[in-house]
Design a protein around this motif. Structure first.
Motif, mmCIF file in Angstrom:
data_model
loop_
_atom_site.group_PDB
_atom_site.id
_atom_site.type_symbol
_atom_site.label_atom_id
_atom_site.label_comp_id
_atom_site.label_asym_id
_atom_site.label_seq_id
_atom_site.Cartn_x
_atom_site.Cartn_y
_atom_site.Cartn_z
ATOM 1 N N ASP A 111 0.857 -1.191 0.000
ATOM 2 C CA ASP A 111 0.000 0.000 0.000
ATOM 3 C C ASP A 111 0.896 1.245 0.000
ATOM 4 O O ASP A 111 1.209 1.815 1.047
ATOM 5 C CB ASP A 111 -0.920 -0.009 1.221
ATOM 6 N N VAL A 112 1.334 1.623 -1.195
ATOM 7 C CA VAL A 112 2.192 2.798 -1.378
ATOM 8 C C VAL A 112 1.342 3.904 -1.993
ATOM 9 O O VAL A 112 0.714 3.709 -3.041
ATOM 10 C CB VAL A 112 3.393 2.478 -2.290
ATOM 11 N N ARG A 113 1.309 5.072 -1.339
ATOM 12 C CA ARG A 113 0.436 6.156 -1.785
ATOM 13 C C ARG A 113 1.241 7.430 -2.047
ATOM 14 O O ARG A 113 2.123 7.791 -1.265
ATOM 15 C CB ARG A 113 -0.636 6.446 -0.744
ATOM 16 N N VAL A 114 0.902 8.090 -3.146
ATOM 17 C CA VAL A 114 1.486 9.390 -3.452
ATOM 18 C C VAL A 114 0.656 10.466 -2.758
ATOM 19 O O VAL A 114 -0.570 10.492 -2.894
ATOM 20 C CB VAL A 114 1.515 9.643 -4.969
ATOM 21 N N VAL A 115 1.332 11.329 -2.006
ATOM 22 C CA VAL A 115 0.660 12.449 -1.339
ATOM 23 C C VAL A 115 1.328 13.741 -1.781
ATOM 24 O O VAL A 115 2.415 13.740 -2.346
ATOM 25 C CB VAL A 115 0.716 12.303 0.201
#
Length: 366
Positions: A111-115
């Motif tokens: 679960d890798v998210r760009v913020v």
């Protein structure tokens, strides 16, 4: 001038170029520290407008590029752990680790998210109290205040599942390291305006005096850079070595006191390894003792991760200003933006990416 596009005015640019030519009587080599300045120089061909013998040396001012390989591998190890939500700015996802990047870990199910802000990661942590949430905090003094504020808020609001993987580095110790190198050719520096907008200019006069180099704080638009070069050439020709501010619309000598107070509260100075360069004493920050519970490196027990660079990649020499990107044998061949060997080909501020994007694909005799 009132509007940003006026800082690309071609008539004023030609006037500054003429003044630079008129002031120059001998060869000089100066380093722009910031990767954003490097991209502006290459994009607009500023280095090709300068007098013969005046060389722009590209410095280690790209935050993505100097993030050490072992920190990337630690990020990969943390992101791959079950239940972790790993948050990062988008420019870190394609930076190669020893064997893969964050995109590869994400495609494998992590679960890798760009913020777009570290505070976004804090919001995710508050919305997911049963899951550990990590923000990848990299960069120079420019991005550090926002990361410091996020940790401060996590402590104040009581968000124990949030943590920060810290890889912050400092510009002045890097300037000293460059000048101490036996291979150094740098005779002057264009200092990064956004760093100085936070930290002010107070750390630079001792460096200018010790190494007898002019340091001119410079912005990022074409006229900003040309004016910085002009002021630098004038000092070099006169045998002067002072700190001057060519970016007064954004930089004050005292910097941003509120941001600096937050940094002093949340971080403490430590030794840091720079990718491709090595360890520079007291050149970075880590979380201070009272915030250490939010240190992802300790929380996930990845301190023992070690890594080795690709033997084909010469980005370390590029970052030290010892090599132009197109002088690397792998440039544009084994190493391209689609299949990068090092971070300098990935980052939007990397020198190799600039040379590739603006078609500086081979050594040109000017």
């Amino acid at each position: 001038m009132k509007y940003l596009d006026e800082f690309g005015n071609p008539e004023l640019a030609h006037k500054l170029v003429d003044e630079i030519h008129a002031a120059t009587t001998r060869p000089w080599a100066m380093m722009e520290v910031c990767g954003g300045q490097t991209h502006s120089i290459i994009r607009h061909g500023i280095d090709q407008l300068l007098p013969d013998g005046v060389e722009m040396i590209h410095g280690p001012g790209c935050p993505v590029c100097v993030t050490p390989l072992e920190i990337i591998d630690k990020a990969l190890a943390i992101a791959a752990q079950p239940g972790v939500i790993f948050c990062s700015f988008g420019d870190m996802l394609r930076v190669p680790g020893s064997s893969q990047d964050l995109f590869a870990v994400k495609s494998a199910g992590a679960d890798v998210r760009v913020v777009y802000s570290p505070l976004d990661a804090l919001t995710i942590a508050r919305d997911n109290p049963s899951r550990p949430v990590v923000f990848f905090g990299i960069g120079f003094e420019t991005t550090a205040p926002a990361n410091a504020m996020t940790v401060y808020q996590a402590r104040r609001l009581g968000v124990p599942n949030f943590s920060l993987l810290v890889s912050h580095v400092l510009v002045p110790p890097a300037v000293a390291a460059i000048m101490e190198s036996p291979r150094c050719r740098v005779q002057a520096f264009l200092a990064a305006g956004h760093v100085c907008s936070v930290m002010g200019t107070g750390e630079y006069p001792p460096l200018a005096a010790k190494y007898r180099v002019p340091i001119v704080v410079t912005g990022f638009e074409p006229l900003d850079i040309l004016e910085g070069i002009r002021q630098t050439i004038v000092q070099l020709e006169a045998g002067e070595h002072e700190v001057r501010n060519a970016y007064p619309r954004a930089v004050r000598a005292e910097g941003n006191p509120a941001a600096m107070a937050m940094l002093d509260d949340v971080f403490e100075v430590t030794d840091r390894t720079w990718r491709g360069i090595g360890m520079i004493p007291r050149s970075g920050w880590r979380l201070a003792a009272k915030y250490r519970e939010f240190d992802a490196e300790e929380r996930f027990d990845v301190a023992g991760v070690r890594a080795a660079e690709s033997p084909l990649c010469r980005s370390g020499e590029v970052l030290q200003g010892l090599l132009k990107p197109h002088q690397c044998e792998a440039f544009g061949k084994q190493c391209t933006p689609r299949s990068p060997l090092g971070a300098t080909m990935v980052s939007s501020e990397g020198a190799c990416a600039a040379y590739y994007a603006y078609r500086r694909l081979e050594l040109v005799q000017l």
